[in-house]
Motif scaffolding. Sequence first.
Motif, mmCIF file in Angstrom:
data_model
loop_
_atom_site.group_PDB
_atom_site.id
_atom_site.type_symbol
_atom_site.label_atom_id
_atom_site.label_comp_id
_atom_site.label_asym_id
_atom_site.label_seq_id
_atom_site.Cartn_x
_atom_site.Cartn_y
_atom_site.Cartn_z
ATOM 1 N N ARG A 1 -3.226 -2.916 -4.465
ATOM 2 C CA ARG A 1 -3.408 -4.325 -4.376
ATOM 3 C C ARG A 1 -2.560 -4.979 -5.369
ATOM 4 O O ARG A 1 -2.234 -4.650 -6.585
ATOM 5 C CB ARG A 1 -4.525 -4.778 -4.624
ATOM 6 N N THR B 1 -9.300 4.168 3.131
ATOM 7 C CA THR B 1 -9.429 2.774 2.544
ATOM 8 C C THR B 1 -11.234 2.742 2.071
ATOM 9 O O THR B 1 -12.024 3.392 2.826
ATOM 10 C CB THR B 1 -9.243 1.575 3.272
ATOM 11 N N LEU B 2 -11.430 2.046 1.191
ATOM 12 C CA LEU B 2 -12.768 1.766 0.871
ATOM 13 C C LEU B 2 -13.189 0.464 0.839
ATOM 14 O O LEU B 2 -12.589 -0.395 -0.102
ATOM 15 C CB LEU B 2 -13.104 2.523 -0.582
ATOM 16 N N ASP B 3 -14.041 -0.219 1.464
ATOM 17 C CA ASP B 3 -14.369 -1.591 1.633
ATOM 18 C C ASP B 3 -15.436 -1.875 0.683
ATOM 19 O O ASP B 3 -16.675 -1.309 0.790
ATOM 20 C CB ASP B 3 -14.593 -1.840 2.856
ATOM 21 N N ILE B 4 -15.266 -2.785 -0.196
ATOM 22 C CA ILE B 4 -16.457 -3.158 -1.093
ATOM 23 C C ILE B 4 -16.520 -4.592 -0.673
ATOM 24 O O ILE B 4 -15.905 -5.583 -0.818
ATOM 25 C CB ILE B 4 -15.997 -3.099 -2.676
ATOM 26 N N THR B 5 -17.989 -4.856 -0.282
ATOM 27 C CA THR B 5 -18.472 -6.351 0.217
ATOM 28 C C THR B 5 -19.060 -6.964 -0.886
ATOM 29 O O THR B 5 -19.862 -6.555 -1.533
ATOM 30 C CB THR B 5 -19.425 -6.107 1.289
ATOM 31 N N THR C 1 -16.397 -12.134 -0.224
ATOM 32 C CA THR C 1 -15.073 -11.648 0.627
ATOM 33 C C THR C 1 -15.495 -9.985 0.460
ATOM 34 O O THR C 1 -16.472 -9.416 -0.120
ATOM 35 C CB THR C 1 -13.823 -11.961 -0.347
ATOM 36 N N VAL C 2 -14.641 -9.345 1.165
ATOM 37 C CA VAL C 2 -14.616 -7.926 1.118
ATOM 38 C C VAL C 2 -13.236 -7.483 0.602
ATOM 39 O O VAL C 2 -12.092 -7.982 1.115
ATOM 40 C CB VAL C 2 -14.343 -7.526 2.808
ATOM 41 N N PHE C 3 -13.207 -6.542 -0.305
ATOM 42 C CA PHE C 3 -12.274 -5.933 -0.978
ATOM 43 C C PHE C 3 -11.696 -4.508 -0.346
ATOM 44 O O PHE C 3 -13.065 -3.582 -0.288
ATOM 45 C CB PHE C 3 -12.420 -5.567 -2.493
ATOM 46 N N GLU C 4 -10.766 -4.255 0.070
ATOM 47 C CA GLU C 4 -10.195 -3.198 0.778
ATOM 48 C C GLU C 4 -9.273 -2.496 -0.401
ATOM 49 O O GLU C 4 -8.389 -2.744 -0.828
ATOM 50 C CB GLU C 4 -9.401 -3.421 2.021
ATOM 51 N N HIS D 1 -7.502 1.023 -1.643
ATOM 52 C CA HIS D 1 -6.768 2.332 -1.169
ATOM 53 C C HIS D 1 -6.983 3.280 -2.323
ATOM 54 O O HIS D 1 -7.455 3.071 -3.577
ATOM 55 C CB HIS D 1 -5.305 2.184 -0.804
ATOM 56 N N ASP E 1 -5.358 2.094 -5.671
ATOM 57 C CA ASP E 1 -6.447 0.972 -6.248
ATOM 58 C C ASP E 1 -7.307 1.843 -6.924
ATOM 59 O O ASP E 1 -7.851 1.263 -7.965
ATOM 60 C CB ASP E 1 -7.005 0.190 -5.037
#
Length: 232
Positions: free
Chosen positions: A123, A184-188, A192-195, A197, A200
């Motif tokens: 990011r 990818t790991l999605d953090i909600t 918002t949602v943070f993607e 890699h 990251d």
Amino acid sequence: MESKKEQSVRVQTSLLNGVEKKALVWLAERQPKWVDSDMLTYIGHIGSLIIAAGYILSGVNVNFLWLACVGFVVNWYGDSLDGTLARVRRQQRPVYGFYLDHTMDAINETIMFMGVGLSPFMRFDLSCILLVIYLMLTLNVAINAHLRNEFKLTYAKLGPTEFRMICIIVNAVLVFAKPLQTFTLDITTPSTVFELHVLDMVGLVILLVLTIIYFVTIFKDARYYNRIDPKK
């Protein structure tokens, strides 16, 4: 370039320091006469441009990460050898060298972190935060070089060379481990949602380590300066 002044104590206790120091002296003794410290400083700058280009182009083809690896080697060659060459030839320029070294370091670090942030693997906002904490550590080094004639190049047994090696290893892993390239790991969060890699997550670990190092360092430094310069 040669850093700060000759009387400044260079604190270098990194893992690779012993081997690296011998290699740099060996290389410095074999440089052609027309190669000087300024030229090596600018070679280090070219290395940072190659690093940034490699990361940016990795969005086209992941194998461009090898170009970034080449850039790390070029950057190490110029950035690490310039001061050694000046010392071996007894051509130190403490004032000019200190200025050029730190100016180019700031420029090179900015270029490299921006390049990583423009790649598909990290990011951009995280790369900017990493750049800020890295520059804060660099500033603290410069302050201590001025106030206590101590030029500290290593934290927790890690210096610039070790960080370059870590980056090269991570790049190689990314190239060969194809599943990691798209992981990818999605953090909600509520807003918002943070993607995230792979880079990251590596960057977050490095950010945590650098932040801890920074605050522990300034706490120790503040106590030291308070002791030698007490309230009147």
